[in-house]
Design an enzyme around this catalytic site. Sequence first.
Site, short mmCIF file in Angstrom:
data_model
loop_
_atom_site.label_atom_id
_atom_site.label_comp_id
_atom_site.label_asym_id
_atom_site.label_seq_id
_atom_site.Cartn_x
_atom_site.Cartn_y
_atom_site.Cartn_z
N GLU A 36 100.14 -111.35 -32.35
CA GLU A 36 101.10 -111.54 -31.25
C GLU A 36 101.00 -110.37 -30.28
O GLU A 36 100.73 -109.23 -30.68
CB GLU A 36 102.53 -111.64 -31.80
CG GLU A 36 102.81 -112.99 -32.42
CD GLU A 36 104.30 -113.15 -32.78
OE1 GLU A 36 105.09 -112.22 -32.55
OE2 GLU A 36 104.63 -114.23 -33.29
N ARG A 91 86.81 -124.99 -15.06
CA ARG A 91 85.77 -126.02 -15.11
C ARG A 91 86.30 -127.36 -15.64
O ARG A 91 85.76 -128.41 -15.32
CB ARG A 91 84.59 -125.54 -15.98
CG ARG A 91 83.74 -124.51 -15.28
CD ARG A 91 82.71 -123.90 -16.22
NE ARG A 91 83.35 -123.09 -17.25
CZ ARG A 91 82.70 -122.45 -18.21
NH1 ARG A 91 81.39 -122.53 -18.27
NH2 ARG A 91 83.34 -121.72 -19.09
N LYS A 184 69.98 -129.10 -12.22
CA LYS A 184 70.32 -128.77 -13.61
C LYS A 184 70.97 -129.95 -14.33
O LYS A 184 71.83 -130.62 -13.76
CB LYS A 184 71.28 -127.57 -13.59
CG LYS A 184 71.96 -127.28 -14.89
CD LYS A 184 72.81 -126.01 -14.82
CE LYS A 184 74.28 -126.29 -14.76
NZ LYS A 184 75.11 -125.08 -14.84
C1 R5P Z 1 79.05 -124.56 -14.43
O1 R5P Z 1 79.23 -125.55 -13.73
C2 R5P Z 1 79.13 -123.17 -13.91
O2 R5P Z 1 79.10 -123.13 -12.51
C3 R5P Z 1 78.02 -122.31 -14.47
O3 R5P Z 1 76.77 -122.80 -14.00
C4 R5P Z 1 77.99 -122.33 -15.97
O4 R5P Z 1 79.26 -122.15 -16.50
C5 R5P Z 1 77.06 -121.26 -16.49
O5 R5P Z 1 77.09 -121.31 -17.88
P1 R5P Z 1 75.90 -120.71 -18.74
O6 R5P Z 1 75.69 -119.29 -18.30
O7 R5P Z 1 76.43 -120.81 -20.15
O8 R5P Z 1 74.72 -121.57 -18.52
#
Ligand code: R5P
Length: 285
Positions: A36, A91, A184
């Site tokens: 806590e 997010r 991506k």
């Molecule tokens: C996702 O939409 C964010 O903009 C970042 O691209 C993401 O959180 C990056 O995460 P990581 O470094 O784990 O690939």
Amino acid sequence: MWVLGGTAGGAIAQGVAEGLKAPLGRVEVKTFPDGEIYVRLLDDVKDRDVVYVQSSWPNDKLVEMLLTLAALREHGARSITAVVPYLAYARQDRVFQSGEGTSAAAVLKLIAQFADRFVTVDPHKEHVLPFFGTRALDVSAIRLIADHLVEVGPDLVLAPDKGALDRAEALARELGTPVDHLEKTRLSGTEVRMAPKALDVAGKVVVIVDDMISTGGTIATAVKELKRQGAAKVVAACTHGLFVGGALDRLAQAGIDGVVATDTLANPVAKVAVAPAIVDALARR
Ligand code: R5P
């Protein structure tokens, strides 16, 4: 105005206090053996306009924030501005799969219980701000990041995906370079795939910019692809450097030539101070 920093906001709070020429208040924060959190305001806040600075990651920092904001309210602060340099949970800004909650809304509504005004830096998507209410604003760190990157001499700015293109375009405008994006696809929490895309990067200095780097999976995959296509140098820039699970090592192994983040979170590459941008925003409104 009176400024107070939490344990995930102290350095920025100091910069904000200096910039606003306002006193910096004191707060005691301890963690009990059972986890806590104990919060005690060490100054009289009655009738003061308080700016409280605290990033909401990891989870205990969010709890500390809510407890401190509640204490400010309980002890009669006249107005409370929550400055949350890194807003965690941003997010999860909608229901992606049935049964999920909109966590960004939940967090912002909790903060709104105790704060009159909300300021954050480069949230994942700015459309989360209305979850707080009308008195919410976001501050961009892009110009400050650009100032830092000038010496790198970038030829091209890249976004890791189309969704991050606005941010990359803003950085490219500041740096006077062309801009493009990768494609991506997220495979898991730590792995992503970049669809093949021929880019004009051979012999060039490329900056990849994202709002945050967490595991480094996104940037590491991009770096490998760019190096495969002959990029001379690849530098990553982000506002929020979480760098979990050895992310900086992962990036080094991928062949990255440099990483820069702002100080919204403490990390070894937090080279860009965001306090000046926050001060500007607070002074304007
Ligand atoms: C996702 O939409 C964010 O903009 C970042 O691209 C993401 O959180 C990056 O995460 P990581 O470094 O784990 O690939």
